[in-house]
Design a protein around this motif. Structure first.
Motif, mmCIF file in Angstrom:
data_model
loop_
_atom_site.group_PDB
_atom_site.id
_atom_site.type_symbol
_atom_site.label_atom_id
_atom_site.label_comp_id
_atom_site.label_asym_id
_atom_site.label_seq_id
_atom_site.Cartn_x
_atom_site.Cartn_y
_atom_site.Cartn_z
ATOM 1 N N ASN A 121 0.812 -1.220 0.000
ATOM 2 C CA ASN A 121 0.000 0.000 0.000
ATOM 3 C C ASN A 121 0.846 1.271 0.000
ATOM 4 N N TRP A 122 2.114 1.138 -0.291
ATOM 5 C CA TRP A 122 2.941 2.315 -0.593
ATOM 6 C C TRP A 122 3.217 2.400 -2.091
ATOM 7 N N GLY A 123 2.615 1.493 -2.851
ATOM 8 C CA GLY A 123 2.856 1.471 -4.295
ATOM 9 C C GLY A 123 4.261 1.035 -4.669
ATOM 10 N N ILE A 124 4.876 0.205 -3.804
ATOM 11 C CA ILE A 124 6.245 -0.256 -4.057
ATOM 12 C C ILE A 124 6.211 -1.760 -4.302
ATOM 13 N N LYS A 125 6.918 -2.190 -5.333
ATOM 14 C CA LYS A 125 7.025 -3.626 -5.603
ATOM 15 C C LYS A 125 8.471 -4.047 -5.315
ATOM 16 N N VAL A 126 8.640 -4.932 -4.345
ATOM 17 C CA VAL A 126 9.983 -5.443 -4.040
ATOM 18 C C VAL A 126 10.233 -6.637 -4.944
ATOM 19 N N GLU A 127 11.210 -6.499 -5.837
ATOM 20 C CA GLU A 127 11.395 -7.528 -6.852
ATOM 21 C C GLU A 127 12.306 -8.650 -6.382
ATOM 22 N N ARG A 128 13.289 -8.275 -5.564
ATOM 23 C CA ARG A 128 14.294 -9.283 -5.245
ATOM 24 C C ARG A 128 15.033 -8.861 -3.974
ATOM 25 N N VAL A 129 15.329 -9.836 -3.150
ATOM 26 C CA VAL A 129 16.165 -9.591 -1.972
ATOM 27 C C VAL A 129 17.262 -10.639 -1.971
ATOM 28 N N GLU A 130 18.489 -10.195 -1.788
ATOM 29 C CA GLU A 130 19.600 -11.149 -1.722
ATOM 30 C C GLU A 130 20.338 -10.953 -0.410
ATOM 31 N N VAL A 131 20.502 -12.027 0.337
ATOM 32 C CA VAL A 131 21.360 -11.964 1.523
ATOM 33 C C VAL A 131 22.792 -12.029 1.034
ATOM 34 N N LYS A 132 23.574 -10.973 1.360
ATOM 35 C CA LYS A 132 24.899 -10.878 0.760
ATOM 36 C C LYS A 132 25.932 -11.652 1.554
ATOM 37 N N ASP A 133 26.003 -11.332 2.830
ATOM 38 C CA ASP A 133 27.130 -11.825 3.607
ATOM 39 C C ASP A 133 26.662 -12.139 5.022
ATOM 40 N N VAL A 134 27.065 -13.299 5.529
ATOM 41 C CA VAL A 134 26.782 -13.624 6.931
ATOM 42 C C VAL A 134 28.122 -13.714 7.640
ATOM 43 N N ARG A 135 28.375 -12.774 8.563
ATOM 44 C CA ARG A 135 29.663 -12.776 9.264
ATOM 45 C C ARG A 135 29.484 -13.315 10.671
ATOM 46 N N LEU A 136 30.347 -14.299 10.998
ATOM 47 C CA LEU A 136 30.272 -14.887 12.329
ATOM 48 C C LEU A 136 31.322 -14.258 13.213
ATOM 49 N N PRO A 137 31.148 -14.322 14.546
ATOM 50 C CA PRO A 137 32.206 -13.866 15.442
ATOM 51 C C PRO A 137 33.465 -14.715 15.236
ATOM 52 N N VAL A 138 34.642 -14.108 15.482
ATOM 53 C CA VAL A 138 35.909 -14.782 15.164
ATOM 54 C C VAL A 138 36.077 -16.075 15.955
ATOM 55 N N GLN A 139 35.696 -16.050 17.247
ATOM 56 C CA GLN A 139 35.870 -17.274 18.052
ATOM 57 C C GLN A 139 35.045 -18.417 17.480
ATOM 58 N N LEU A 140 33.825 -18.066 17.067
ATOM 59 C CA LEU A 140 32.952 -19.105 16.518
ATOM 60 C C LEU A 140 33.516 -19.640 15.211
ATOM 61 N N GLN A 141 34.095 -18.745 14.423
ATOM 62 C CA GLN A 141 34.717 -19.191 13.169
ATOM 63 C C GLN A 141 35.797 -20.219 13.458
ATOM 64 N N ARG A 142 36.642 -19.891 14.463
ATOM 65 C CA ARG A 142 37.733 -20.814 14.801
ATOM 66 C C ARG A 142 37.188 -22.138 15.265
ATOM 67 N N ALA A 143 36.185 -22.085 16.146
ATOM 68 C CA ALA A 143 35.619 -23.321 16.685
ATOM 69 C C ALA A 143 35.054 -24.178 15.560
ATOM 70 N N MET A 144 34.365 -23.495 14.607
ATOM 71 C CA MET A 144 33.754 -24.264 13.518
ATOM 72 C C MET A 144 34.817 -24.877 12.621
ATOM 73 N N ALA A 145 35.912 -24.120 12.403
ATOM 74 C CA ALA A 145 36.992 -24.651 11.572
ATOM 75 C C ALA A 145 37.608 -25.878 12.239
ATOM 76 N N ALA A 146 37.826 -25.788 13.566
ATOM 77 C CA ALA A 146 38.416 -26.921 14.291
ATOM 78 C C ALA A 146 37.503 -28.130 14.212
#
Ligand SMILES: *[C@@H]1O[C@H](CO)[C@@H](O)[C@H](O)[C@H]1NC(C)=O
Ligand SMILES: *[C@@H]1O[C@H](CO)[C@@H](O)[C@H](O)[C@H]1NC(C)=O
Ligand SMILES: *[C@@H]1O[C@H](CO)[C@@H](O)[C@H](O)[C@H]1NC(C)=O
Length: 276
Positions: free
Chosen positions: A178-203
């Protein structure tokens, strides 16, 4: 609807036509026409306006929307003094949703950003129903992203980006209808994790890979030993096989190191030994 969404001032689009300004309106319109006719050759410069192929003009006469919707593309007519218009660009725009710090359902803080493609689908509504359609859409996209990710677990966010994009597009699109706007596409670009979690996941991933490698090696060894046992069984059944193997070994030794080889035993002696 979000707080920012509510901030946008909402005005109902009237369905009445523009002749509804009363006697005063009619009078002013007549005067305006008279003015145009009196100053004819010159007034045309003021009266005719042009919008581009991708633009529309939303015209207000004495503060009321003109019936018949937005004008354009091309030439349209404006009565001086009583009519005013706003140009609306109908092309698809794109904006970056700035990185949002989101607390996921399983209490991990991730930083997520996205891109949104949208366009004005109805110029009249986008002028009359919302104060600033573009700004409102942007703010709404931020809050929608946060709300949407808050209901997901981390592995869902990492594994199902397409699903998140699609559901975000749906909810954003229905909210901006009802604002006369058509959202055509949404892309999630980047998901950044905390550094400690990154390390834990890599291990974790490395440990899993190592475990798999060990299992594969053990399986290989077990297969090899089974094959060796089978070979031994076959040789036990026929003594001549052992003799052949013995000769073969000598052959391969001589190929590798071409030194003189002395047969240590007569082969018959070996066979008797084996038979025993
Ligand atoms: C016409 O509209 C513009 C914005 O679209 C506004 O700035 C301007 O003051 C308006 N003029 C009149 C005469 O209403
Ligand atoms: C825009 O919305 C108005 C009000 O709902 C409607 O009358 C008009 O037909 C719509 N225009 C287009 C192009 O859909
Ligand atoms: C193998 O024998 C050839 C000659 O027959 C000799 O030239 C070569 O050096 C020998 N190689 C080794 C590893 O003894």
């Amino acid at each position: 609807m979000s707080e920012e969404g509510r901030k946008a001032s909402v005005v109902a689009v009237g369905t009445d036509n523009s002749g509804d300004n009363g006697l005063c309106g009619v009078l002013l319109t007549l005067i305006s026409w008279l003015l145009v006719l009196c100053t004819l050759p010159f007034s045309l410069c003021v009266c005719f306006r042009v919008v581009q192929e991708y633009e529309r003009a939303v015209i207000f006469r004495l503060g009321r929307l003109l019936s018949g919707g937005a004008r354009g593309p091309g030439i349209f007519f404006i009565l001086p003094c009583i009519e005013n218009y706003t140009k609306i660009d109908m092309r698809t725009s794109v904006f970056d949703v700035p990185p949002q710090e989101v607390l996921t359902k399983d209490s991990v803080t991730v930083s997520v950003d996205a891109v949104v493609y949208y366009r004005v689908s109805n110029a009249t509504i986008s002028v009359a129903n919302v104060e600033n359609a573009h700004h409102s859409t942007r703010l709404l996209a931020q809050t929608t992203l946060r709300n949407m990710l808050g209901t997901k677990n981390l592995h869902e966010i990492l594994g199902d980006r397409d699903g998140i994009s699609a559901s975000m597009q749906n909810s954003l699109d229905s909210a901006t209808d009802n604002w006369g706007i058509k959202v055509e596409r949404v892309e999630v670009k980047d998901v950044r994790l905390p550094v400690q979690l990154q390390r834990a996941m890599a291990a974790e991933a490395e440990a899993a890979r190592e475990a798999r490698a060990k299992v594969i090696a053990a399986e290989g060894e077990s297969k090899a030993s089974r094959a060796l046992k089978e070979a031994a069984d076959v040789m036990k059944e026929s003594p001549s096989a052992l003799q052949l193997r013995y000769l073969q070994t000598l052959n391969s030794i001589s190929a590798e190191k071409n030194s003189t080889i002395i047969f240590p035993l007569p082969i018959d002696f070996m066979s008797q030994f084996v038979n025993k």
